[in-house]
Design an enzyme around this catalytic site. Structure first.
Site, PDB file in Angstrom:
ATOM      1  N   ASP A  75      37.976  26.194  39.049  1.00  0.00           N
ATOM      2  CA  ASP A  75      36.799  25.550  38.204  1.00  0.00           C
ATOM      3  C   ASP A  75      36.667  24.156  38.275  1.00  0.00           C
ATOM      4  O   ASP A  75      35.531  23.679  38.650  1.00  0.00           O
ATOM      5  CB  ASP A  75      36.887  26.227  36.739  1.00  0.00           C
ATOM      6  CG  ASP A  75      35.577  25.492  35.911  1.00  0.00           C
ATOM      7  OD1 ASP A  75      34.499  26.010  36.400  1.00  0.00           O
ATOM      8  OD2 ASP A  75      35.739  25.009  34.931  1.00  0.00           O
ATOM      9  N   MET A 106      53.713  39.826  30.607  1.00  0.00           N
ATOM     10  CA  MET A 106      52.195  39.619  30.569  1.00  0.00           C
ATOM     11  C   MET A 106      51.679  38.382  30.344  1.00  0.00           C
ATOM     12  O   MET A 106      50.512  37.721  31.001  1.00  0.00           O
ATOM     13  CB  MET A 106      51.567  40.841  29.943  1.00  0.00           C
ATOM     14  CG  MET A 106      51.700  42.099  30.290  1.00  0.00           C
ATOM     15  SD  MET A 106      51.301  42.483  31.952  1.00  0.00           S
ATOM     16  CE  MET A 106      49.984  42.071  32.192  1.00  0.00           C
ATOM     17  N   GLU A 107      52.319  37.528  29.375  1.00  0.00           N
ATOM     18  CA  GLU A 107      51.995  36.163  28.793  1.00  0.00           C
ATOM     19  C   GLU A 107      52.139  35.235  30.028  1.00  0.00           C
ATOM     20  O   GLU A 107      51.159  34.405  30.364  1.00  0.00           O
ATOM     21  CB  GLU A 107      52.771  35.886  27.877  1.00  0.00           C
ATOM     22  CG  GLU A 107      52.284  36.352  26.549  1.00  0.00           C
ATOM     23  CD  GLU A 107      52.859  37.898  26.390  1.00  0.00           C
ATOM     24  OE1 GLU A 107      52.492  38.555  25.346  1.00  0.00           O
ATOM     25  OE2 GLU A 107      53.505  38.528  27.236  1.00  0.00           O
TER      26      GLU A 107
END
Length: 156
Positions: free
Chosen positions: A126, A111-112
């Site tokens: 972004d 998950m990390e």
């Protein structure tokens, strides 16, 4: 049986107390597709917000360390290494983001690795959204993991 639920169906954090501490590694990848001009601007360091890959790398590293705060039942882990690499592909106008996370613990770091890849991808978006709002983030997946009872996984 789903390990994150008890016999009453209530959510729980898996008890890893009795599991042996082993070396664990996980590798995740994702893709950010963009306009060719956007990729050229990234590679030529012409994005006004700064060095896209360096900022995205820092965001991914920070995200990996924050995983147990973002995903409710993840264990906090002593992460020993996080590497995030960016592989520009000018022919397909995209960047592959590859994250490798390591630990020596009682549970894995899949998950990390995926959280780091996700946040690095979002950071690329972004940083570049002023010049390309049509970017597409996708194909985030675990490609390799080793360590622990379930052993090695290699995506084919």
């Amino acid at each position: 049986m789903f390990t994150h639920f008890d016999e009453k169906g209530q959510a729980r954090m898996v008890d890893v107390t009795g599991k042996p501490v082993t070396e664990r590694i996980a590798i995740a990848e994702g893709i950010v597709k963009m306009k060719p001009e956007t990729l050229k601007m990234i590679l030529n360091k012409k994005i006004v917000k700064g060095d896209v890959f360096q900022v995205a790398r820092l965001a991914g590293i920070m995200a990996a360390k924050m995983t147990p705060h973002l995903i409710p039942l993840c264990h906090p882990l002593p992460i020993t290494s996080i590497e995030i690499d960016f592989e520009p592909d000018e022919d397909n106008s995209q960047v592959k983001i590859k994250t490798t996370v390591k630990t020596t613990a009682q549970t894995g770091v899949e998950m990390e690795a995926m959280v780091a890849t996700s946040l690095a991808s979002l950071t690329v978006y972004d940083m570049c959204k002023a010049v390309d709002k049509e970017m597409i983030i996708g194909d985030i997946k675990l490609v390799y993991k080793a360590g622990g009872k379930s052993g090695e996984f290699v995506r084919t």
